[in-house]
Design an enzyme around this catalytic site. Structure first.
Site, PDB file in Angstrom:
ATOM      1  N   ASP A  36     -24.520  26.844   5.868  1.00  0.00           N
ATOM      2  CA  ASP A  36     -24.159  26.269   4.550  1.00  0.00           C
ATOM      3  C   ASP A  36     -22.998  27.025   3.970  1.00  0.00           C
ATOM      4  O   ASP A  36     -22.719  26.698   2.879  1.00  0.00           O
ATOM      5  CB  ASP A  36     -25.610  26.299   3.505  1.00  0.00           C
ATOM      6  N   ASP A 274       8.184 -11.003  -7.941  1.00  0.00           N
ATOM      7  CA  ASP A 274       7.614 -10.651  -6.712  1.00  0.00           C
ATOM      8  C   ASP A 274       6.130 -10.303  -7.029  1.00  0.00           C
ATOM      9  O   ASP A 274       5.213 -10.516  -6.398  1.00  0.00           O
ATOM     10  CB  ASP A 274       8.133  -9.658  -5.908  1.00  0.00           C
ATOM     11  N   GLY A 409       5.351 -11.399  -1.717  1.00  0.00           N
ATOM     12  CA  GLY A 409       5.757 -12.997  -1.545  1.00  0.00           C
ATOM     13  C   GLY A 409       6.949 -12.944  -0.543  1.00  0.00           C
ATOM     14  O   GLY A 409       7.141 -13.911   0.511  1.00  0.00           O
ATOM     15  N   LEU A 410       8.218 -12.077  -1.017  1.00  0.00           N
ATOM     16  CA  LEU A 410       9.209 -12.346  -0.184  1.00  0.00           C
ATOM     17  C   LEU A 410       9.241 -11.849   1.326  1.00  0.00           C
ATOM     18  O   LEU A 410       9.668 -12.047   2.249  1.00  0.00           O
ATOM     19  CB  LEU A 410      10.491 -11.384  -0.810  1.00  0.00           C
TER      20      LEU A 410
END
Length: 516
Positions: A36, A274, A409-410
């Site tokens: 532990d 964009d 997008g581009l």
């Protein structure tokens, strides 16, 4: 007790470690067996701290169980005080040591240790890590804080940031800046970098900023009752939430809600051409409740995403998350089983995941982009650079972090334009890897580009689903970043209709079905 390879939260004594490691002048004596004792690994390797955590262990072995394990604890406690000379100590047991019922708190009371010793009762088999941090900080505050005169200037305590927290170090600076703009000083930041002597001065602030409810809400309520200090309910993550936070603080203090927005770029980026491509992206959110709640608002109201699912792993906040899910019209997922989260993501097929390091790995397997918004996190989410989540700069960081995994997008337009190019077709690999020499499509054998059936055939009701060559070829025309979703939707469509061979007609029919 369920054991799993991945866990969102450890046992509660790990939460106590996080509080102790965040503070200075505090030492944690943990009654624990060998095995532990992994605090060093957590804090020096994951958070990249440059000093060891202030935790001492009794480290008893199996052969000690028939002897005096209580004596081992008392020796460890005395040795820790003699060596480190802390201003205060906390004592407790790990989940394994809890079973032998040695009562570390009671044992510490019998010792002549000349500093405050706070005993922790953390039920390891009922509660988890975030409860442990919240309860530990509360017990320290309860033991050390008394009502006192307020500071002459209006000041606030920032409570909740601690070790292994997601960007806590940088969030502190952002919140300080928001307060300073309104002429409000900072009395104490706790537990992060606070000493027990600093904790004792919490009562002189005029109010508390509750930065992370998971770690300090119980302490905030205690300070409200005993010291008459109100605390903020708004977590300033996101543009809208930061405006609300400033207004809330101004109302509490009776000051003008001043804002310096000169560093805020997120709204400008959100209005750019964009970024409009982000509108309607379907996202799934999972993490701790605080970050999920703030991320849902940012996703819907500031980024234009569609939230299709959300949930949290800390059950203490299940009611809040269920209420939030109703507001967003989705089902809440409250679980600490990453396999349930993976199943939900697979069923919903979102275009993006906002989650923890677990969801990042799930996203890699499913081919879905993921941005990390919440602990638990890995070493890469403790950057050397300034990278807050709160305040105006936090809004900038979040916008950048969330859009980077997505194809814009581009970028999509260029991928379509050049998808037949020898360097950019699917089998070409990364162009910056020097050992890879891509072949033009005209030289690549058709067998390399078109498979008659998928690498891992889908199974539907015991039947293997096969993709015919024309359908597989048509599927290749779909951009890679949504191709996995298109494949899954088509297979689901075919399975519902008892179709085991997917032709190009099946692909078009599925496309028309899901486009409705």
């Amino acid at each position: 007790m369920k054991l799993t390879v991945w866990t969102y939260e450890g046992p509660p004594h790990v939460g106590a470690m996080r509080v102790a490691t965040a503070m200075k002048g505090l030492h944690y004596v943990l009654h624990a067996p060998q095995g532990d004792t992994y605090a060093d690994l957590l804090f020096t390797m994951i958070e990249r701290r440059n000093h060891r955590p202030p935790v001492s262990y009794t480290t008893f072995e199996g052969r000690d169980l028939g002897e005096d394990t209580a004596g081992l604890f008392k020796s460890a406690c005395q040795d820790a005080y003699d060596r480190y000379r802390p201003q205060a100590m906390i004592v407790g047991a790990s989940c394994t040591a809890e079973l032998i019922q040695d009562d570390p708190g009671g044992l510490a009371e019998t010792m002549d240790i000349p500093v405050p010793v706070v005993a922790l009762e953390l039920p390891s088999y009922q509660r988890k890590e975030n409860f442990g941090s919240d309860e530990t900080f509360y017990q320290i505050v309860r033991a050390l804080v008394q009502p006192m005169d307020r500071t002459p200037q209006i000041t606030a305590n920032l409570i909740g940031p601690l070790a292994l927290g997601f960007r806590h170090r940088d969030d502190i600076e952002e919140v300080k800046g928001l307060l300073y703009e309104m002429g409000i000083g900072v009395n104490v930041v706790a537990p992060f970098d606070a000493t027990p002597k600093d904790i004792a001065k919490l009562g002189q602030a005029h109010f508390n900023v509750l930065m992370y409810p998971e770690h300090a809400e119980t302490a905030a309520r205690h300070l409200e009752r005993t010291c008459g200090q109100p605390y903020t309910k708004t977590v300033p993550i996101g543009v809208g939430a930061t405006h609300d936070f400033v207004a809330e603080v101004a109302h509490i203090c009776g000051v003008e809600p001043k804002k310096d927005l000169s560093r805020l770029r997120q709204p400008w980026w959100s209005k750019s051409v964009d970024s409009t491509y982000l509108t309607g992206k379907r996202v799934f959110l999972f993490g701790d409740a605080t970050h999920v709640k703030t991320a849902a608002r940012i996703a819907r109201d500031e980024m234009g995403f569609e939230v299709v699912g959300l949930g949290c792993y800390n059950r203490e906040f299940a009611r809040d998350i269920r209420n939030l899910a109703k507001e967003y019209g989705v089902a809440a997922l409250i679980t600490d089983d990453y396999l349930e989260v993976e199943k939900a993501i697979e069923d919903l097929a979102p275009e993006m995941i906002l989650g923890t390091q677990m969801e990042r790995h799930i996203g890699k397997r499913l081919g879905i982009p993921c941005a990390v918004i919440s602990a638990p996190v890995h070493v890469q989410d403790f950057p050397a650079r300034y990278s807050p989540q709160m305040g105006w700069e936090g809004a900038n960081v979040i916008f950048d972090t969330w859009i980077h995994p997505l194809v814009m997008g581009l970028e999509e337009h260029l991928l379509h334009m050049f998808r037949e190019d020898f360097e950019f077709h699917d089998e070409a690999g990364a162009s910056h890897h020097g050992g890879h020499a891509p072949k033009p499509l005209s030289e690549a054998p058709v067998s390399d580009l078109v498979a008659t059936e998928p690498e891992v055939p889908a199974e539907t009701g015991g039947d293997v689903m096969v993709w015919l060559a024309d359908a597989e070829r048509e599927l290749k025309k779909i951009p890679f970043f949504v191709r996995g979703k298109a494949r899954r939707n088509t297979e689901k469509f075919a399975a519902e209709r008892g179709v085991s061979e997917i032709s190009i007609d099946t692909l078009y029919e599925a496309k028309a079905h899901f486009a409705r």
